[in-house]
Motif scaffolding. Structure first.
Motif, PDB file in Angstrom:
ATOM      1  N   PRO A  37       0.817  -1.217   0.000  1.00 33.63           N
ATOM      2  CA  PRO A  37       0.000   0.000   0.000  1.00 33.63           C
ATOM      3  C   PRO A  37       0.850   1.266   0.000  1.00 33.63           C
ATOM      4  CG  PRO A  37      -0.048  -1.062   2.158  1.00 33.63           C
ATOM      5  CD  PRO A  37       0.741  -1.959   1.254  1.00 33.63           C
ATOM      6  N   TYR A  38       0.332   2.275  -0.673  1.00 34.70           N
ATOM      7  CA  TYR A  38       0.911   3.625  -0.586  1.00 34.70           C
ATOM      8  C   TYR A  38       0.110   4.322   0.510  1.00 34.70           C
ATOM      9  CZ  TYR A  38       2.766   2.708  -5.314  1.00 34.70           C
ATOM     10  OH  TYR A  38       3.397   2.175  -6.402  1.00 34.70           O
ATOM     11  N   HIS A  39       0.802   4.960   1.438  1.00 35.10           N
ATOM     12  CA  HIS A  39       0.105   5.612   2.547  1.00 35.10           C
ATOM     13  C   HIS A  39      -0.020   7.115   2.274  1.00 35.10           C
ATOM     14  CE1 HIS A  39      -1.589   6.059   6.491  1.00 35.10           C
ATOM     15  NE2 HIS A  39      -0.767   7.062   6.703  1.00 35.10           N
ATOM     16  N   ILE A  40      -1.258   7.598   2.287  1.00 37.27           N
ATOM     17  CA  ILE A  40      -1.533   9.014   2.046  1.00 37.27           C
ATOM     18  C   ILE A  40      -1.866   9.666   3.384  1.00 37.27           C
ATOM     19  CG2 ILE A  40      -3.058  10.659   0.837  1.00 37.27           C
ATOM     20  CD1 ILE A  40      -1.398   8.881  -1.077  1.00 37.27           C
ATOM     21  N   SER A  41      -1.298  10.840   3.637  1.00 39.28           N
ATOM     22  CA  SER A  41      -1.662  11.579   4.853  1.00 39.28           C
ATOM     23  C   SER A  41      -1.848  13.050   4.507  1.00 39.28           C
ATOM     24  CB  SER A  41      -0.599  11.396   5.935  1.00 39.28           C
ATOM     25  OG  SER A  41       0.640  11.871   5.476  1.00 39.28           O
ATOM     26  N   GLY A  42      -2.589  13.728   5.344  1.00 38.26           N
ATOM     27  CA  GLY A  42      -2.845  15.166   5.158  1.00 38.26           C
ATOM     28  C   GLY A  42      -3.578  15.484   3.877  1.00 38.26           C
ATOM     29  N   PHE A  43      -4.431  14.563   3.416  1.00 39.18           N
ATOM     30  CA  PHE A  43      -5.090  14.791   2.119  1.00 39.18           C
ATOM     31  C   PHE A  43      -6.083  15.953   2.209  1.00 39.18           C
ATOM     32  CE2 PHE A  43      -8.003  14.279  -1.381  1.00 39.18           C
ATOM     33  CZ  PHE A  43      -7.144  14.007  -2.431  1.00 39.18           C
ATOM     34  N   VAL A 131     -10.400   4.937  -5.242  1.00 34.51           N
ATOM     35  CA  VAL A 131     -11.691   5.527  -5.584  1.00 34.51           C
ATOM     36  C   VAL A 131     -12.168   6.339  -4.374  1.00 34.51           C
ATOM     37  CG1 VAL A 131     -14.102   5.075  -6.184  1.00 34.51           C
ATOM     38  CG2 VAL A 131     -12.273   3.694  -7.209  1.00 34.51           C
ATOM     39  N   VAL A 132     -12.349   7.645  -4.588  1.00 34.85           N
ATOM     40  CA  VAL A 132     -12.868   8.521  -3.540  1.00 34.85           C
ATOM     41  C   VAL A 132     -14.390   8.462  -3.628  1.00 34.85           C
ATOM     42  CG1 VAL A 132     -12.943  10.897  -2.678  1.00 34.85           C
ATOM     43  CG2 VAL A 132     -10.865  10.049  -3.820  1.00 34.85           C
ATOM     44  N   PRO A 133     -15.045   7.887  -2.597  1.00 27.36           N
ATOM     45  CA  PRO A 133     -16.510   7.760  -2.679  1.00 27.36           C
ATOM     46  C   PRO A 133     -17.167   9.132  -2.774  1.00 27.36           C
ATOM     47  CG  PRO A 133     -15.644   6.747  -0.647  1.00 27.36           C
ATOM     48  CD  PRO A 133     -14.498   7.432  -1.315  1.00 27.36           C
ATOM     49  N   LYS A 134     -18.224   9.213  -3.559  1.00 30.52           N
ATOM     50  CA  LYS A 134     -18.886  10.512  -3.760  1.00 30.52           C
ATOM     51  C   LYS A 134     -19.318  11.149  -2.453  1.00 30.52           C
ATOM     52  CE  LYS A 134     -22.883   7.957  -5.440  1.00 30.52           C
ATOM     53  NZ  LYS A 134     -23.644   7.719  -6.686  1.00 30.52           N
ATOM     54  N   GLY A 135     -19.640  10.303  -1.440  1.00 30.85           N
ATOM     55  CA  GLY A 135     -20.046  10.828  -0.141  1.00 30.85           C
ATOM     56  C   GLY A 135     -18.930  11.557   0.595  1.00 30.85           C
ATOM     57  N   ASP A 136     -17.671  11.354   0.162  1.00 35.35           N
ATOM     58  CA  ASP A 136     -16.536  12.031   0.799  1.00 35.35           C
ATOM     59  C   ASP A 136     -16.260  13.393   0.163  1.00 35.35           C
ATOM     60  OD1 ASP A 136     -16.170  10.040   2.609  1.00 35.35           O
ATOM     61  OD2 ASP A 136     -14.345   9.203   1.718  1.00 35.35           O
ATOM     62  N   ASP A 149     -22.001  30.725  -6.138  1.00 34.79           N
ATOM     63  CA  ASP A 149     -21.523  30.689  -4.760  1.00 34.79           C
ATOM     64  C   ASP A 149     -21.607  29.264  -4.188  1.00 34.79           C
ATOM     65  OD1 ASP A 149     -20.702  31.257  -2.238  1.00 34.79           O
ATOM     66  OD2 ASP A 149     -22.313  32.654  -1.746  1.00 34.79           O
ATOM     67  N   ASN A 150     -20.776  28.403  -4.710  1.00 40.75           N
ATOM     68  CA  ASN A 150     -20.752  27.009  -4.242  1.00 40.75           C
ATOM     69  C   ASN A 150     -19.380  26.672  -3.666  1.00 40.75           C
ATOM     70  OD1 ASN A 150     -23.282  26.786  -5.394  1.00 40.75           O
ATOM     71  ND2 ASN A 150     -22.503  25.912  -7.296  1.00 40.75           N
ATOM     72  N   ASP A 151     -19.384  25.893  -2.607  1.00 43.81           N
ATOM     73  CA  ASP A 151     -18.115  25.382  -2.076  1.00 43.81           C
ATOM     74  C   ASP A 151     -18.068  23.877  -2.309  1.00 43.81           C
ATOM     75  OD1 ASP A 151     -17.047  27.776  -1.101  1.00 43.81           O
ATOM     76  OD2 ASP A 151     -18.260  27.632   0.728  1.00 43.81           O
ATOM     77  N   VAL A 152     -16.896  23.388  -2.665  1.00 42.69           N
ATOM     78  CA  VAL A 152     -16.702  21.956  -2.897  1.00 42.69           C
ATOM     79  C   VAL A 152     -15.410  21.565  -2.190  1.00 42.69           C
ATOM     80  CG1 VAL A 152     -16.533  20.121  -4.629  1.00 42.69           C
ATOM     81  CG2 VAL A 152     -17.617  22.286  -5.244  1.00 42.69           C
ATOM     82  N   TYR A 153     -15.494  20.552  -1.356  1.00 43.52           N
ATOM     83  CA  TYR A 153     -14.263  20.104  -0.699  1.00 43.52           C
ATOM     84  C   TYR A 153     -14.317  18.627  -0.344  1.00 43.52           C
ATOM     85  CZ  TYR A 153     -16.984  20.805   3.614  1.00 43.52           C
ATOM     86  OH  TYR A 153     -17.958  20.755   4.587  1.00 43.52           O
ATOM     87  N   TYR A 154     -13.115  18.057  -0.183  1.00 42.42           N
ATOM     88  CA  TYR A 154     -12.993  16.673   0.265  1.00 42.42           C
ATOM     89  C   TYR A 154     -13.233  16.642   1.765  1.00 42.42           C
ATOM     90  CZ  TYR A 154     -10.790  12.250   1.552  1.00 42.42           C
ATOM     91  OH  TYR A 154     -10.547  11.006   2.079  1.00 42.42           O
ATOM     92  N   GLY A 155     -14.184  15.816   2.217  1.00 38.52           N
ATOM     93  CA  GLY A 155     -14.509  15.747   3.630  1.00 38.52           C
ATOM     94  C   GLY A 155     -14.284  14.361   4.221  1.00 38.52           C
ATOM     95  N   GLY A 156     -13.552  13.521   3.500  1.00 39.76           N
ATOM     96  CA  GLY A 156     -13.283  12.154   3.963  1.00 39.76           C
ATOM     97  C   GLY A 156     -12.058  12.097   4.858  1.00 39.76           C
ATOM     98  N   PRO A 157     -11.612  10.884   5.193  1.00 38.93           N
ATOM     99  CA  PRO A 157     -10.438  10.737   6.061  1.00 38.93           C
ATOM    100  C   PRO A 157      -9.188  11.358   5.426  1.00 38.93           C
ATOM    101  CG  PRO A 157     -11.128   8.593   5.159  1.00 38.93           C
ATOM    102  CD  PRO A 157     -12.194   9.579   4.806  1.00 38.93           C
ATOM    103  N   LYS A 158      -8.381  12.032   6.233  1.00 42.11           N
ATOM    104  CA  LYS A 158      -7.157  12.659   5.734  1.00 42.11           C
ATOM    105  C   LYS A 158      -6.057  11.639   5.507  1.00 42.11           C
ATOM    106  CE  LYS A 158      -7.715  17.401   6.920  1.00 42.11           C
ATOM    107  NZ  LYS A 158      -7.790  17.616   5.480  1.00 42.11           N
ATOM    108  N   GLU A 159      -6.190  10.492   6.173  1.00 41.62           N
ATOM    109  CA  GLU A 159      -5.199   9.421   6.018  1.00 41.62           C
ATOM    110  C   GLU A 159      -5.870   8.195   5.467  1.00 41.62           C
ATOM    111  OE1 GLU A 159      -2.214   8.121   8.834  1.00 41.62           O
ATOM    112  OE2 GLU A 159      -2.420  10.050   9.868  1.00 41.62           O
ATOM    113  N   PHE A 160      -5.284   7.597   4.444  1.00 37.22           N
ATOM    114  CA  PHE A 160      -5.805   6.347   3.900  1.00 37.22           C
ATOM    115  C   PHE A 160      -4.711   5.661   3.095  1.00 37.22           C
ATOM    116  CE2 PHE A 160      -7.071   9.929   1.206  1.00 37.22           C
ATOM    117  CZ  PHE A 160      -6.600   9.569  -0.043  1.00 37.22           C
TER     118      PHE A 160
END
Ligand SMILES: *[C@@H]1O[C@H](CO)[C@@H](O)[C@H](O)[C@H]1NC(C)=O
Ligand SMILES: *[C@@H]1O[C@H](CO)[C@@H](O)[C@H](O)[C@H]1NC(C)=O
Length: 170
Positions: A37-43, A131-136, A149-160
């Motif tokens: 696995p590649y470990h991602i942090s601070g995403f 795959v980043v689930p759409k719910g994230d 005036d829309n905001d879009v951001y990743y709200g899933g786990p920062k580490e995976f």
């Protein structure tokens, strides 16, 4: 008669010696096939408020490349009211090591019709896919009636971990 048996034995032994390098090479091929696995942090991935630009940041480590590599991108979605994150095409993302490249693709969709995103990270030529689930991916329509005036951001786990390594079909 004696000399025939001797020569037969020598041939078999010689054959065994010659065969030795073939099985010895197999473990190397197995190691290359399982990059781990590649470990991602601070995403972090977010479209700036009232802007069409998205910022991406993360760190990555891999078993084959233990140094922490920091990556980022700052790219235009093309529309300040976008309900999707910007496309990070091959070569558009930056990393502080040439060993790592990456892409991020979030297909655009209507507010009610969100899509999963695909985040690919390639370490020393081996591509991992997540795959980043759409719910994230969070989409906030701040002002009803204002499509800009829309905001879009990743709200899933920062580490995976990225543990899927698709074989390249090219
Ligand atoms: C990446 O790691 C560095 C050094 O450990 C740290 O300073 C930085 O804040 C990290 N970046 C992210 C996006 O987590
Ligand atoms: C990510 O990797 C997958 C699997 O190899 C590939 O189909 C897809 O096109 C890649 N995404 C991008 C944006 O290159």
């Amino acid at each position: 008669m004696k000399s025939t048996i001797f020569s037969f034995t020598t041939t078999v032994l010689a054959g065994l010696c010659a065969a030795t390098p073939v099985p010895a090479a197999a473990p190397q091929a197995d190691t290359a096939a399982t990059p781990g696995p590649y470990h991602i942090s601070g995403f972090f991935a977010s479209k700036a408020h009232l802007s069409s630009y998205c910022r991406f940041e993360f760190n990555v480590t891999a078993p084959s490349f233990p140094d922490v590599v920091s990556c980022s991108a700052y790219l235009d979605t093309g529309f300040s009211g976008a309900t999707w994150l910007a496309y990070v095409y091959e070569g558009a993302g930056n990393c502080n090591s040439d060993a790592v490249t990456w892409t991020f693709w979030h297909p655009r969709g209507a507010e009610t019709d969100r899509n999963d995103a695909v985040f690919n990270v390639t370490v020393e030529g081996v591509k991992g896919r997540y795959v980043v689930p759409k719910g994230d991916i969070v989409v906030v329509l701040n002002e009803e009636g204002n499509p800009f005036d829309n905001d879009v951001y990743y709200g899933g786990p920062k580490e995976f971990d990225i543990a899927e390594f698709p074989a390249d079909e090219e």
